[in-house]
Design an enzyme around this catalytic site. Structure first.
Site: not given
Lengths: 324, 78
Positions: B12, B15
């Site tokens: 995502c 991250c």
């Protein structure tokens, strides 16, 4: 509260650009400027507040609490509220799901969380306040939480554990060893910059969708005739709610992009209940979410999950249309 | 001794920004460390984290569920 923004939009479009207030273009541009600014302010404020809540939300403790206490059915409700509070990020949904199940929380209660988590999120709430006002937002949030509660309870009635992926079942059988975690001790002021940055990041990520959504909305607002939709969709025929929901399930529209369009639908004659049901199906269930869930559950389980929630959303659409 | 840094996250946006922060800190300060990005959900769950992204330094989870600042990462690595 936003009067000054309306004055600004009036001034900018009608005085500075000298586009007449009686022209379609003038109305559409005014609507666009006003709504975009209003939504961006609301988005930042709400995302920021939720960022603070999240920084202090004791996920682990809540998990233990749900696991230890006998709550006589209230655990579905708590789990659903928890789903509403956690941030809108599908990538965290799966780890949280496994964490819950692993912590010994029943599958139904975990589903309550999983239903509400995408359904009620800070972006959708901010957009709803901006476009429909506080009352409609409260209805949306409360019914989203109830939907998660009831949906999870219903799913808990089926025996669904055998339908989880094999590796998830393995995790459930062998209690895995816990990795060490350094507890963080930081003050609010140390955290504030990263909460602010996080809020900016979210606003920046949805900015494009907000602008496109409002632009489409503004264009429709200025050009689509009054009661255009009620002639086709909004007449309140029984099949309009299921149709709106079933069309919306596979769609994956960012809440930020879909709300301004829905607002115009409502302004042009679609009942609010049908619109809320459509919105819930769009953000709550989607193909990308199903793909993520495929890692932890079988296709059969995903199908059961999606069908139950779709039915719940359709039913709530009818209830809204009766109540509102 | 070389440190082993693991970044847990399914890919995502958060991250990715955590990975960038950690990479910058390591290269800017010439820290002897290997950075390993763990994207497989099964591997991630072995660490028993419920919120991603998470930062693991020498098998100790130091941060989970948020993107740290550069200063913070630097402190954790020293």
């Amino acid at each position: 509260m936003f009067d000054w923004l309306q004055h600004f939009a009036d001034w900018l479009i009608y005085s500075v650009f000298e586009i007449g207030a009686e022209t379609h273009l003038g109305v559409a541009l005014n609507f666009f400027v006003y709504d975009t600014l209003k939504i961006l302010i609301l988005l930042f404020v709400i995302v920021f507040i939720m960022g603070i809540v999240n920084a202090y939300f004791p996920i682990e403790r809540l998990k233990d609490y749900l696991n230890r206490k006998k709550l006589y059915g209230l655990e579905y409700f708590f789990s659903s509220i928890f789903g509403a509070i956690t941030p809108f990020c599908s990538c965290s949904s799966v780890p949280l799901f496994i964490g819950f199940v692993q912590g010994g929380i029943p599958l139904g209660v975990t589903f309550s969380f999983l239903i509400t988590s995408p359904l009620v999120n800070e972006v959708a709430v901010a957009m709803f306040i901006g476009m429909f006002g506080v009352k409609a937002t409260l209805i949306y949030v409360v019914s989203g939480i109830l939907l998660g509660t009831i949906g999870g309870w219903l799913l808990g009635k089926f025996n669904l554990e055998p339908l989880l992926s094999d590796w998830v079942k393995q995790i459930l059988e062998n209690k895995m060893q816990q990795a060490k975690f350094q507890e963080e001790h930081r003050t609010f002021y140390q955290r504030l910059p990263e909460i602010t940055n996080g809020a900016w990041d979210i606003v920046k990520n949805v900015l494009l969708y907000v602008i496109i959504g409002i632009a489409i909305g503004a264009a429709m607002h200025g050009y689509v005739p009054e009661n255009f939709f009620s002639a086709y969709l909004g007449g309140g025929e029984w099949w309009t709610v299921p149709l709106a929901v079933i069309v919306a399930v596979p769609m994956y529209a960012n809440a930020a992009g879909i709300v301004p369009v829905i607002q115009v639908f409502v302004a042009k004659g679609v009942p609010l209940g049908t619109a809320i049901a459509f919105m819930m199906a769009t953000v709550g269930l989607s193909i990308p979410e199903a793909t993520l869930l495929k890692k932890v559950m079988s296709i059969k389980l995903i199908a059961i999950f999606f069908s139950v929630i779709t039915l719940c959303i359709i039913l709530s659409g009818y209830v809204f249309n009766i109540l509102l | 001794m070389s440190k082993v840094i693991k970044i847990l996250g399914t890919g995502c946006p958060k991250c990715k920004s955590m990975t960038n922060v950690v990479k910058d800190v390591v290269s800017e300060n010439n820290i002897d460390a290997t950075i390993d990005k763990v994207e497989d959900i099964m591997e991630i769950m072995k660490f028993n984290v419920m919120t991603t992204p998470a930062l693991v330094i020498d098998d100790v989870i130091t941060i989970k569920g948020r993107v740290p600042s550069k200063d913070e990462v630097l402190k954790l690595l020293n």
